[in-house]
Design a protein around this motif. Structure first.
Motif, PDB file in Angstrom:
ATOM      1  N   ASP A 153      27.816  37.041  -3.152  1.00  0.00           N
ATOM      2  CA  ASP A 153      26.978  37.593  -2.079  1.00  0.00           C
ATOM      3  C   ASP A 153      26.234  38.822  -2.584  1.00  0.00           C
ATOM      4  O   ASP A 153      25.092  39.070  -2.221  1.00  0.00           O
ATOM      5  N   ILE A 154      26.946  39.626  -3.404  1.00  0.00           N
ATOM      6  CA  ILE A 154      26.350  40.860  -3.897  1.00  0.00           C
ATOM      7  C   ILE A 154      25.532  40.602  -5.159  1.00  0.00           C
ATOM      8  O   ILE A 154      24.581  41.306  -5.455  1.00  0.00           O
ATOM      9  N   HIS A 155      25.911  39.570  -5.891  1.00  0.00           N
ATOM     10  CA  HIS A 155      25.205  39.257  -7.139  1.00  0.00           C
ATOM     11  C   HIS A 155      24.744  37.800  -7.124  1.00  0.00           C
ATOM     12  O   HIS A 155      25.224  36.979  -7.897  1.00  0.00           O
ATOM     13  N   PRO A 156      23.785  37.481  -6.223  1.00  0.00           N
ATOM     14  CA  PRO A 156      23.363  36.079  -6.112  1.00  0.00           C
ATOM     15  C   PRO A 156      22.727  35.555  -7.401  1.00  0.00           C
ATOM     16  O   PRO A 156      22.653  34.342  -7.612  1.00  0.00           O
ATOM     17  N   GLU A 157      22.300  36.476  -8.275  1.00  0.00           N
ATOM     18  CA  GLU A 157      21.660  36.014  -9.522  1.00  0.00           C
ATOM     19  C   GLU A 157      22.652  35.245 -10.410  1.00  0.00           C
ATOM     20  O   GLU A 157      22.253  34.432 -11.242  1.00  0.00           O
ATOM     21  N   VAL A 158      23.960  35.488 -10.208  1.00  0.00           N
ATOM     22  CA  VAL A 158      24.961  34.811 -11.038  1.00  0.00           C
ATOM     23  C   VAL A 158      25.156  33.361 -10.576  1.00  0.00           C
ATOM     24  O   VAL A 158      25.381  32.468 -11.389  1.00  0.00           O
ATOM     25  N   ALA A 159      25.094  33.139  -9.259  1.00  0.00           N
ATOM     26  CA  ALA A 159      25.249  31.785  -8.735  1.00  0.00           C
ATOM     27  C   ALA A 159      24.404  31.632  -7.479  1.00  0.00           C
ATOM     28  O   ALA A 159      24.791  32.070  -6.401  1.00  0.00           O
ATOM     29  N   PRO A 160      23.242  31.005  -7.607  1.00  0.00           N
ATOM     30  CA  PRO A 160      22.398  30.786  -6.435  1.00  0.00           C
ATOM     31  C   PRO A 160      23.149  29.947  -5.401  1.00  0.00           C
ATOM     32  O   PRO A 160      24.059  29.190  -5.763  1.00  0.00           O
ATOM     33  N   LYS A 161      22.769  30.102  -4.138  1.00  0.00           N
ATOM     34  CA  LYS A 161      23.500  29.471  -3.022  1.00  0.00           C
ATOM     35  C   LYS A 161      23.891  28.016  -3.281  1.00  0.00           C
ATOM     36  O   LYS A 161      25.044  27.638  -3.129  1.00  0.00           O
ATOM     37  N   GLY A 162      22.931  27.214  -3.731  1.00  0.00           N
ATOM     38  CA  GLY A 162      23.190  25.778  -3.921  1.00  0.00           C
ATOM     39  C   GLY A 162      24.197  25.482  -5.024  1.00  0.00           C
ATOM     40  O   GLY A 162      24.743  24.387  -5.101  1.00  0.00           O
ATOM     41  N   ASP A 163      24.443  26.446  -5.867  1.00  0.00           N
ATOM     42  CA  ASP A 163      25.275  26.215  -7.045  1.00  0.00           C
ATOM     43  C   ASP A 163      26.692  26.767  -6.878  1.00  0.00           C
ATOM     44  O   ASP A 163      27.552  26.610  -7.735  1.00  0.00           O
ATOM     45  N   ARG A 164      26.921  27.439  -5.736  1.00  0.00           N
ATOM     46  CA  ARG A 164      28.156  28.192  -5.564  1.00  0.00           C
ATOM     47  C   ARG A 164      29.418  27.356  -5.564  1.00  0.00           C
ATOM     48  O   ARG A 164      30.390  27.697  -6.214  1.00  0.00           O
ATOM     49  N   ARG A 165      29.363  26.282  -4.820  1.00  0.00           N
ATOM     50  CA  ARG A 165      30.557  25.458  -4.671  1.00  0.00           C
ATOM     51  C   ARG A 165      31.021  24.929  -6.032  1.00  0.00           C
ATOM     52  O   ARG A 165      32.191  24.992  -6.371  1.00  0.00           O
ATOM     53  N   ARG A 166      30.052  24.481  -6.801  1.00  0.00           N
ATOM     54  CA  ARG A 166      30.376  23.969  -8.130  1.00  0.00           C
ATOM     55  C   ARG A 166      30.982  25.093  -8.981  1.00  0.00           C
ATOM     56  O   ARG A 166      31.967  24.901  -9.682  1.00  0.00           O
ATOM     57  N   LYS A 167      30.377  26.272  -8.892  1.00  0.00           N
ATOM     58  CA  LYS A 167      30.857  27.426  -9.668  1.00  0.00           C
ATOM     59  C   LYS A 167      32.300  27.791  -9.304  1.00  0.00           C
ATOM     60  O   LYS A 167      33.129  28.054 -10.162  1.00  0.00           O
ATOM     61  N   SER A 221      24.397  55.619  -9.755  1.00  0.00           N
ATOM     62  CA  SER A 221      24.149  54.994  -8.462  1.00  0.00           C
ATOM     63  C   SER A 221      23.095  53.913  -8.682  1.00  0.00           C
ATOM     64  O   SER A 221      22.631  53.715  -9.805  1.00  0.00           O
ATOM     65  N   GLY A 222      22.727  53.239  -7.604  1.00  0.00           N
ATOM     66  CA  GLY A 222      21.631  52.267  -7.662  1.00  0.00           C
ATOM     67  C   GLY A 222      21.901  51.095  -8.580  1.00  0.00           C
ATOM     68  O   GLY A 222      23.028  50.627  -8.712  1.00  0.00           O
ATOM     69  N   ARG A 223      20.837  50.655  -9.234  1.00  0.00           N
ATOM     70  CA  ARG A 223      20.908  49.427 -10.024  1.00  0.00           C
ATOM     71  C   ARG A 223      21.899  49.537 -11.181  1.00  0.00           C
ATOM     72  O   ARG A 223      22.611  48.587 -11.505  1.00  0.00           O
ATOM     73  N   ALA A 224      21.962  50.725 -11.774  1.00  0.00           N
ATOM     74  CA  ALA A 224      22.859  50.917 -12.912  1.00  0.00           C
ATOM     75  C   ALA A 224      24.316  50.755 -12.470  1.00  0.00           C
ATOM     76  O   ALA A 224      25.106  50.091 -13.133  1.00  0.00           O
ATOM     77  N   LEU A 225      24.649  51.325 -11.309  1.00  0.00           N
ATOM     78  CA  LEU A 225      26.025  51.213 -10.812  1.00  0.00           C
ATOM     79  C   LEU A 225      26.353  49.750 -10.494  1.00  0.00           C
ATOM     80  O   LEU A 225      27.449  49.271 -10.766  1.00  0.00           O
ATOM     81  N   LYS A 226      25.362  49.062  -9.940  1.00  0.00           N
ATOM     82  CA  LYS A 226      25.571  47.652  -9.609  1.00  0.00           C
ATOM     83  C   LYS A 226      25.838  46.837 -10.879  1.00  0.00           C
ATOM     84  O   LYS A 226      26.715  45.962 -10.901  1.00  0.00           O
ATOM     85  N   ALA A 227      25.114  47.152 -11.943  1.00  0.00           N
ATOM     86  CA  ALA A 227      25.323  46.446 -13.216  1.00  0.00           C
ATOM     87  C   ALA A 227      26.720  46.726 -13.760  1.00  0.00           C
ATOM     88  O   ALA A 227      27.396  45.828 -14.267  1.00  0.00           O
ATOM     89  N   VAL A 228      27.175  47.978 -13.617  1.00  0.00           N
ATOM     90  CA  VAL A 228      28.535  48.323 -14.074  1.00  0.00           C
ATOM     91  C   VAL A 228      29.561  47.559 -13.267  1.00  0.00           C
ATOM     92  O   VAL A 228      30.509  46.972 -13.800  1.00  0.00           O
ATOM     93  N   ARG A 229      29.363  47.555 -11.947  1.00  0.00           N
ATOM     94  CA  ARG A 229      30.325  46.889 -11.061  1.00  0.00           C
ATOM     95  C   ARG A 229      30.447  45.412 -11.368  1.00  0.00           C
ATOM     96  O   ARG A 229      31.499  44.820 -11.180  1.00  0.00           O
ATOM     97  N   ARG A 230      29.361  44.824 -11.836  1.00  0.00           N
ATOM     98  CA  ARG A 230      29.416  43.410 -12.191  1.00  0.00           C
ATOM     99  C   ARG A 230      30.250  43.211 -13.461  1.00  0.00           C
ATOM    100  O   ARG A 230      31.011  42.261 -13.574  1.00  0.00           O
ATOM    101  N   ASN A 231      30.104  44.140 -14.385  1.00  0.00           N
ATOM    102  CA  ASN A 231      30.735  43.964 -15.703  1.00  0.00           C
ATOM    103  C   ASN A 231      32.175  44.447 -15.780  1.00  0.00           C
ATOM    104  O   ASN A 231      32.875  44.130 -16.724  1.00  0.00           O
ATOM    105  N   ILE A 232      32.584  45.275 -14.839  1.00  0.00           N
ATOM    106  CA  ILE A 232      33.975  45.748 -14.838  1.00  0.00           C
ATOM    107  C   ILE A 232      34.629  45.289 -13.545  1.00  0.00           C
ATOM    108  O   ILE A 232      34.250  45.721 -12.461  1.00  0.00           O
ATOM    109  N   GLN A 233      35.579  44.395 -13.656  1.00  0.00           N
ATOM    110  CA  GLN A 233      36.238  43.837 -12.475  1.00  0.00           C
ATOM    111  C   GLN A 233      37.714  44.214 -12.455  1.00  0.00           C
ATOM    112  O   GLN A 233      38.254  44.681 -13.441  1.00  0.00           O
ATOM    113  N   MET A 234      38.333  43.997 -11.309  1.00  0.00           N
ATOM    114  CA  MET A 234      39.720  44.395 -11.171  1.00  0.00           C
ATOM    115  C   MET A 234      40.558  43.236 -10.621  1.00  0.00           C
ATOM    116  O   MET A 234      40.089  42.463  -9.796  1.00  0.00           O
ATOM    117  N   VAL A 235      41.791  43.145 -11.091  1.00  0.00           N
ATOM    118  CA  VAL A 235      42.768  42.229 -10.492  1.00  0.00           C
ATOM    119  C   VAL A 235      43.871  43.106  -9.929  1.00  0.00           C
ATOM    120  O   VAL A 235      44.411  43.963 -10.630  1.00  0.00           O
TER     121      VAL A 235
END
Ligand SMILES: Nc1ncnc2c1ncn2[C@@H]1O[C@H](COP(=O)(O)OP(=O)(O)O)[C@@H](O)[C@H]1O
Ligand SMILES: [Mg+2]
Length: 362
Positions: free
Chosen positions: A142-156, A105-119
């Motif tokens: 929205d959940i992981h703003p550290e990957v793309a700060p607001k100002g950088d999102r559109r470009r990303k 749970s917590g931060r560890a689960l969030k880190a897992v969720r970032r690294n394992i994605q689904m299609v």
């Protein structure tokens, strides 16, 4: 409590570190999901369980694609949801970089969720029709703003559109303005947004026209090389996973029947179920068609609420003997599949496994 959160930090750090060389990125051990079967409306009484996943084990290595194949209802999507932590396992473990992620749970689960994605399977229903493509692809930020700060999102997001072969100018369009293949590209772009290490693809091309399937699979292969992704690629048909998989696991009634490299599975299958599935695949060459042995399975797939004793495939197996109803055949966890270990990568959950020549899928 301080102790617990320290542990959480340590697990999160392990998850964010690169995988140790030669170690599997994912180790699945005896994974089970039993859905309770209840009776009654007011006073629900459990009368049994649907054994959707019933003791599945395998390894996934970095940069590899493991295909998982089996008929509808054999538990493929439930495995995917367990790996994604979208369902709680009844028993068993999923180790990601050595950490059991089924109880996080917590931060560890969030880190897992970032690294394992689904299609997901169906690009028509998995994309919110009221959101623009830009919002759909950018939602994970929205959940992981550290990957793309607001100002950088559109470009990303535009970069992601480009990566999956869509015009970046489509960013303000809605899902209905795209074809099925393009929508699945949008789903893939969203899956890539957080720069994951593993992508679990649950029948990503099953809803697409045959002519589009190969394009999407080719794109996924290209992205895998580009981003060093590990894939679990689920399909109900052996012919679909052939070209993308390094190894293939064949599931039957909540269990893994056979697993091996694509050459082992397609050219030297040893489990009767794999042999039957392969023999049902259409062969375009009439010469080859004339020489191959067709295996017609009789009977239906039994209910996962009431699977046969011993080997669950025995009720449809032409090789079944007394032993098959008494002893559950065990699937060994294959060793690393590269280099000299290739034979060790092959395992078959059959008491009477032997190679049989069936014409491989071309
Ligand atoms: N939430 C649920 N509740 C009860 N039974 C379920 C649930 N989800 C799946 N099942 C059952 O578990 C079995 C496996 O389903 P699933 O994993 O979707 O198979 P597949 O993806 O291979 O078609 C099926 O018998 C299905 O009906
Ligand atoms: Mg499914």
């Amino acid at each position: 409590m301080a102790d617990l959160s320290n542990n959480d930090e340590a697990v999160a750090a392990a998850i964010e570190a690169p995988v140790a060389a030669g170690e599997p990125i994912l180790q699945v051990r005896n994974l089970q999901k039993h859905f309770p079967l209840t009776q009654g409306i007011l006073f629900k009484k459990q009368v049994g369980a649907v054994k959707a996943v019933d003791g599945v084990s395998f390894d996934l290595f970095q940069g590899e694609t493991l295909g998982i194949v089996g008929e509808s209802g054999c538990g493929k999507s439930t495995v995917a949801k367990l790996l994604m932590n979208l369902e709680r396992a009844t028993a068993g473990e999923v180790f990601y970089k050595g950490q059991d992620i089924t109880k996080l749970s917590g931060r560890a689960l969030k880190a897992v969720r970032r690294n394992i994605q689904m299609v997901f399977q169906d690009p028509y229903t998995s994309l919110n029709p009221r959101m623009t493509v830009g919002d759909i692809i950018g939602e994970p930020f929205d959940i992981h703003p550290e990957v793309a700060p607001k100002g950088d999102r559109r470009r990303k997001v535009q970069e992601l559109l480009d990566v999956v072969g869509l015009n970046p100018e489509y960013i303000n369009r809605y899902p209905h303005q795209f074809s099925g293949g393009q929508r699945q590209r949008i789903g893939i772009a969203r899956g890539l947004a957080l720069n994951p290490e593993i992508i679990i693809c649950d029948e990503p091309v099953s809803a697409l026209d045959v002519s589009v399937q190969a394009q999407v699979i080719n794109l996924m292969g290209k992205l895998q090389d580009e981003f060093n992704l590990s894939y679990i690629f689920i399909a109900h048909d052996l012919s679909i996973v052939r070209h993308i998989s390094d190894r293939v696991g064949v599931m039957y009634l909540g269990k893994m029947a056979e697993i091996g490299t694509d050459e082992q599975i397609y050219e030297h299958p040893t489990h009767p179920y794999t042999q039957a599935l392969l023999s049902a695949v259409p062969v375009p060459d009439p010469e080859a068609r004339a020489h191959r042995e067709r295996i017609i399975l009789t009977g239906d797939v039994p209910s996962p609420a009431n699977p046969p004793s011993g080997c669950s495939f025995r009720t449809r197996c032409w090789k079944a003997q007394e032993k098959c109803s008494q002893e559950v055949p065990v699937l060994a966890i294959p060793q690393r599949f590269q280099g000299q270990d290739i034979p060790a990568a092959h395992s078959s959950a059959c008491h009477f496994a032997e190679e049989k020549q069936v014409v491989p899928v071309s």
